[in-house]
Write an enzyme that holds these catalytic residues in place. Structure first.
Site, PDB file in Angstrom:
ATOM      1  N   ARG A  68      39.174  46.921  32.037  1.00 34.37           N
ATOM      2  CA  ARG A  68      38.580  45.906  31.151  1.00 34.37           C
ATOM      3  C   ARG A  68      37.058  46.039  31.138  1.00 34.37           C
ATOM      4  O   ARG A  68      36.406  45.691  30.167  1.00 34.37           O
ATOM      5  CB  ARG A  68      38.993  44.496  31.611  1.00 34.37           C
ATOM      6  CG  ARG A  68      40.501  44.273  31.616  1.00 34.37           C
ATOM      7  CD  ARG A  68      40.878  42.954  32.253  1.00 34.37           C
ATOM      8  NE  ARG A  68      40.408  42.851  33.616  1.00 34.37           N
ATOM      9  CZ  ARG A  68      40.471  41.746  34.367  1.00 34.37           C
ATOM     10  NH1 ARG A  68      40.996  40.637  33.845  1.00 34.37           N
ATOM     11  NH2 ARG A  68      40.031  41.722  35.606  1.00 34.37           N
ATOM     12  N   HIS A  98      36.172  33.682  40.512  1.00 34.86           N
ATOM     13  CA  HIS A  98      37.108  34.009  39.407  1.00 34.86           C
ATOM     14  C   HIS A  98      36.278  34.033  38.108  1.00 34.86           C
ATOM     15  O   HIS A  98      35.312  34.789  38.013  1.00 34.86           O
ATOM     16  CB  HIS A  98      38.229  32.962  39.428  1.00 34.86           C
ATOM     17  CG  HIS A  98      39.426  33.277  38.590  1.00 34.86           C
ATOM     18  ND1 HIS A  98      39.650  34.487  37.999  1.00 34.86           N
ATOM     19  CD2 HIS A  98      40.514  32.501  38.237  1.00 34.86           C
ATOM     20  CE1 HIS A  98      40.796  34.458  37.323  1.00 34.86           C
ATOM     21  NE2 HIS A  98      41.334  33.254  37.453  1.00 34.86           N
ATOM     22  N   HIS A 146      37.584  43.198  43.738  1.00 38.63           N
ATOM     23  CA  HIS A 146      38.786  42.589  43.177  1.00 38.63           C
ATOM     24  C   HIS A 146      39.839  42.453  44.269  1.00 38.63           C
ATOM     25  O   HIS A 146      39.900  43.278  45.185  1.00 38.63           O
ATOM     26  CB  HIS A 146      39.355  43.407  42.013  1.00 38.63           C
ATOM     27  CG  HIS A 146      40.252  42.611  41.141  1.00 38.63           C
ATOM     28  ND1 HIS A 146      41.599  42.498  41.372  1.00 38.63           N
ATOM     29  CD2 HIS A 146      39.988  41.851  40.050  1.00 38.63           C
ATOM     30  CE1 HIS A 146      42.124  41.714  40.453  1.00 38.63           C
ATOM     31  NE2 HIS A 146      41.185  41.299  39.638  1.00 38.63           N
ATOM     32  N   ASP A 170      34.085  41.035  34.688  1.00 41.38           N
ATOM     33  CA  ASP A 170      32.928  40.161  34.513  1.00 41.38           C
ATOM     34  C   ASP A 170      31.593  40.889  34.633  1.00 41.38           C
ATOM     35  O   ASP A 170      30.546  40.318  34.317  1.00 41.38           O
ATOM     36  CB  ASP A 170      32.970  39.036  35.559  1.00 41.38           C
ATOM     37  CG  ASP A 170      34.243  38.209  35.444  1.00 41.38           C
ATOM     38  OD1 ASP A 170      34.579  37.836  34.313  1.00 41.38           O
ATOM     39  OD2 ASP A 170      34.897  37.969  36.465  1.00 41.38           O
ATOM     40  N   SER A 210      44.004  31.450  38.051  1.00 41.10           N
ATOM     41  CA  SER A 210      44.261  30.648  36.839  1.00 41.10           C
ATOM     42  C   SER A 210      45.740  30.680  36.452  1.00 41.10           C
ATOM     43  O   SER A 210      46.309  29.657  36.034  1.00 41.10           O
ATOM     44  CB  SER A 210      43.378  31.086  35.675  1.00 41.10           C
ATOM     45  OG  SER A 210      43.378  32.480  35.514  1.00 41.10           O
TER      46      SER A 210
HETATM   47  N1  CMX Z   1      29.849  41.536  47.046  1.00 39.57           N
HETATM   48  C1  CMX Z   1      29.689  41.353  48.394  1.00 39.57           C
HETATM   49  N2  CMX Z   1      30.720  41.252  49.246  1.00 39.57           N
HETATM   50  C2  CMX Z   1      31.957  41.375  48.745  1.00 39.57           C
HETATM   51  C3  CMX Z   1      32.195  41.622  47.379  1.00 39.57           C
HETATM   52  C4  CMX Z   1      31.082  41.684  46.514  1.00 39.57           C
HETATM   53  N3  CMX Z   1      31.213  41.858  45.201  1.00 39.57           N
HETATM   54  N4  CMX Z   1      33.530  41.717  47.176  1.00 39.57           N
HETATM   55  C5  CMX Z   1      34.104  41.521  48.394  1.00 39.57           C
HETATM   56  N5  CMX Z   1      33.165  41.311  49.312  1.00 39.57           N
HETATM   57  C6  CMX Z   1      33.366  40.981  50.743  1.00 39.57           C
HETATM   58  C7  CMX Z   1      34.208  39.711  50.854  1.00 39.57           C
HETATM   59  O1  CMX Z   1      33.374  38.560  50.672  1.00 39.57           O
HETATM   60  C8  CMX Z   1      34.778  39.853  52.251  1.00 39.57           C
HETATM   61  O2  CMX Z   1      33.746  39.543  53.173  1.00 39.57           O
HETATM   62  P1  CMX Z   1      34.096  38.826  54.585  1.00 39.57           P
HETATM   63  O3  CMX Z   1      35.066  39.723  55.273  1.00 39.57           O
HETATM   64  O4  CMX Z   1      32.778  38.720  55.249  1.00 39.57           O
HETATM   65  O5  CMX Z   1      34.703  37.510  54.231  1.00 39.57           O
HETATM   66  C9  CMX Z   1      35.043  41.354  52.332  1.00 39.57           C
HETATM   67  O6  CMX Z   1      34.173  41.967  51.371  1.00 39.57           O
HETATM   68  C10 CMX Z   1      36.471  41.748  52.035  1.00 39.57           C
HETATM   69  O7  CMX Z   1      36.833  41.220  50.775  1.00 39.57           O
HETATM   70  P2  CMX Z   1      37.909  41.974  49.845  1.00 39.57           P
HETATM   71  O8  CMX Z   1      39.205  41.970  50.582  1.00 39.57           O
HETATM   72  O9  CMX Z   1      37.367  43.274  49.388  1.00 39.57           O
HETATM   73  O10 CMX Z   1      37.946  41.036  48.572  1.00 39.57           O
HETATM   74  P3  CMX Z   1      38.808  39.705  48.349  1.00 39.57           P
HETATM   75  O11 CMX Z   1      40.142  40.107  47.868  1.00 39.57           O
HETATM   76  O12 CMX Z   1      38.726  38.797  49.514  1.00 39.57           O
HETATM   77  O13 CMX Z   1      37.972  39.013  47.170  1.00 39.57           O
HETATM   78  C11 CMX Z   1      36.824  38.919  45.117  1.00 39.57           C
HETATM   79  C12 CMX Z   1      38.031  39.507  45.859  1.00 39.57           C
HETATM   80  C13 CMX Z   1      36.940  39.246  43.640  1.00 39.57           C
HETATM   81  C14 CMX Z   1      36.864  37.393  45.275  1.00 39.57           C
HETATM   82  C15 CMX Z   1      35.538  39.515  45.720  1.00 39.57           C
HETATM   83  O14 CMX Z   1      35.515  40.902  45.500  1.00 39.57           O
HETATM   84  C16 CMX Z   1      34.270  38.884  45.193  1.00 39.57           C
HETATM   85  O15 CMX Z   1      33.844  37.849  45.710  1.00 39.57           O
HETATM   86  N6  CMX Z   1      33.639  39.471  44.093  1.00 39.57           N
HETATM   87  C17 CMX Z   1      32.482  38.894  43.483  1.00 39.57           C
HETATM   88  C18 CMX Z   1      32.882  37.751  42.567  1.00 39.57           C
HETATM   89  C19 CMX Z   1      33.585  38.273  41.324  1.00 39.57           C
HETATM   90  O16 CMX Z   1      33.133  39.187  40.663  1.00 39.57           O
HETATM   91  N7  CMX Z   1      34.716  37.638  40.969  1.00 39.57           N
HETATM   92  C20 CMX Z   1      35.427  37.941  39.727  1.00 39.57           C
HETATM   93  C21 CMX Z   1      36.767  38.649  39.926  1.00 39.57           C
HETATM   94  C22 CMX Z   1      37.451  38.891  38.618  1.00 39.57           C
HETATM   95  C23 CMX Z   1      37.887  37.604  37.963  1.00 39.57           C
HETATM   96  O17 CMX Z   1      38.785  36.936  38.474  1.00 39.57           O
HETATM   97  O18 CMX Z   1      37.310  37.232  36.942  1.00 39.57           O
END
Ligand code: CMX
Length: 437
Positions: free
Chosen positions: A328, A272, A319, A374, A242
């Site tokens: 948070r 996000h 994250h 979240d 954002s």
């Molecule tokens: N559940 C399952 N798998 C997850 C996960 C979760 N909560 N978080 C990460 N992973 C997976 C990723 O999908 C990725 O899988 P692949 O290698 O198969 O593609 C792997 O673990 C490595 O990811 P990462 O490097 O740990 O995380 P990223 O930096 O790529 O992504 C985030 C970060 C937040 C998008 C991810 O942790 C996620 O999807 N979380 C769930 C959604 C969420 O809560 N988002 C809100 C974030 C806060 C905000 O902005 O509001």
């Protein structure tokens, strides 16, 4: 000119000189090597943005102009000594880098209360033209764009403006926009979920308290929650989607409404800000599938494993930067334990917190198994009766305006140019890696 703008000139112009000096005299200095993996994984860790409003440490979490969330809770002005800090104060702190006094906070509060009256009627017509079941983020963002007819930036630009002065009308637009967001958010909430029975703002209330009031919640506890919510979601450095989207679009001198709208389109993604409502969907689906109001830790474990096996994410966990439990999340848990010690959703969220990190760790790939902001915000809102999940991301957006729009004012004070990173095709990367297929 009001004293905040005067102060921005005093602080901002010498800093803009430093930015010019860094560009002209130190422009060739190499600050970082960029690795192939960083490009392929979303530029993680690539230092490429100048942002001073907040700084995110992977272990410690966010600091706003040097202050952690517990410090903000202690030091920022409040209405009641045992209450939560006022977002007006955080805005002042992020904008000027100085801890505000109660008078400063009152000044901002009054400014926002006055400017809030200026929403042109067509904005409500535009919202009303959308189907009621259009997601509240669609309605919110449409309203933000519709408000850009009021942009002072474009008018001043067309009239002819020195580059050094871009920040001035940007600041005016930012103040107008922030003042109006709670009214828009509450309007959408009441339109969609309460048959359009709208509630007028109360001029005696602060910005966040008024949001709760216009949504239909007048207890002091909910107002406290709203103040806390608006403070903790406000900013998370410059690289989150954002903030970065707002900055990127702002870099071509799009007005604050266009720029913020870009940021809100990003916030509406499930990875996000939309994650806050997805957490509640995930929890409720789990309850339905297990057939229990209070699933046991073993049942939660099983359900979380199944989610991962299906190739889905567990919302609210993980994250891109953080490597510890998000402060948070912890501050909301603290609030919940103080005011809602027996709320079933909070108990459930605490149980999820106990079992999910281990399961995420066992995948061997998740870099951060801990909860983010979240993971609990929806449970808190739901426990107070705000059970309409689709509005949660809008509330996040109202708060996020404080940080990303402050960043936009500073982008213009610094005189930052159009952002234009270089891209390469796949063959180029393969050649760098020394591979042919
Ligand atoms: N559940 C399952 N798998 C997850 C996960 C979760 N909560 N978080 C990460 N992973 C997976 C990723 O999908 C990725 O899988 P692949 O290698 O198969 O593609 C792997 O673990 C490595 O990811 P990462 O490097 O740990 O995380 P990223 O930096 O790529 O992504 C985030 C970060 C937040 C998008 C991810 O942790 C996620 O999807 N979380 C769930 C959604 C969420 O809560 N988002 C809100 C974030 C806060 C905000 O902005 O509001």
């Amino acid at each position: 000119m009001d004293y905040i703008k005067q102060r921005l000139i005093e602080i901002g112009h010498p800093k803009a000189d430093i930015v010019r000096k860094l560009t002209k005299e130190h422009g060739d200095k190499v600050i970082q090597d960029v690795k192939m993996g960083q490009v392929m994984t979303g530029m993680k860790g690539v230092v490429s943005l100048l942002t001073c409003t907040s700084k995110l440490d992977p272990e410690e979490g966010i600091r706003f102009r040097g202050y952690s969330i517990p410090e903000l809770r202690e030091k920022l002005p409040k209405i009641h000594d045992d209450g939560e800090p006022l977002p007006e104060g955080l805005f002042f702190l992020m904008l000027l880098g100085e801890m505000p006094t109660k008078d400063d906070v009152n000044f901002i509060s009054n400014q926002w209360a006055q400017r809030g009256h200026g929403i042109p009627p067509h904005v409500f017509d535009v919202i009303n033209a959308l189907p009621k079941d259009a997601h509240p983020m669609i309605q919110f963002n449409t309203a933000i764009l519709a408000m850009s007819t009021e942009s002072q930036f474009r008018k001043a630009y067309l009239a002819g403006m020195d580059k050094k002065d871009y920040w001035g009308p940007t600041y005016e637009g930012v103040m107008d926009l922030i003042s109006r967001l709670p009214i828009i958010a509450a309007y959408i909430y009441r339109r969609v979920f309460f048959d359009g029975k709208y509630i007028d703002p109360d001029p005696s209330l602060d910005w966040a308290g008024n949001l709760a009031h216009m949504m239909g919640y007048d207890s002091e506890e909910i107002k406290r929650l709203m103040r806390l919510y608006m403070v903790i979601h406000a900013d998370h450095e410059g690289g989150n989607v954002s903030a970065h989207a707002t900055h990127l679009v702002g870099s071509v001198l799009s007005n604050p409404y266009y720029s913020f709208s870009a940021g809100m389109n990003g916030l509406a993604g499930p990875l996000h800000g939309m994650a806050n409502q997805d957490v509640m969907h995930w929890i409720n689906k789990m309850k339905r599938e297990i057939g229990a109001e209070e699933p046991s830790k073993e049942q939660i474990q099983e359900y979380a494993k199944k989610t991962i096996e299906k190739g889905q994410v567990i919302p609210g966990y993980g994250h891109a930067v953080l490597r510890k439990t998000d402060p948070r999340f912890l501050v909301q848990l603290d609030f919940a334990r103080k005011y809602l010690p027996n709320a079933p959703y909070i108990k459930l969220v605490s149980n999820i917190y106990e079992v999910v990190p281990e399961i995420l760790l066992s995948t061997g790939k998740v870099k951060n198994p801990w909860p983010n902001v979240d993971a609990i915000s929806g449970a808190l809102l739901t426990s107070y009766g705000i059970t309409e999940f689709p509005i949660y991301t809008v509330l996040f957006g109202v708060s996020r305006a404080l940080g990303v729009l402050t960043q936009l004012v500073w982008d213009r004070l610094y005189g930052l140019p159009i952002e234009r990173p270089k891209s390469q095709n796949l063959a180029w990367f393969m050649e760098k890696a020394g591979i042919t297929e």
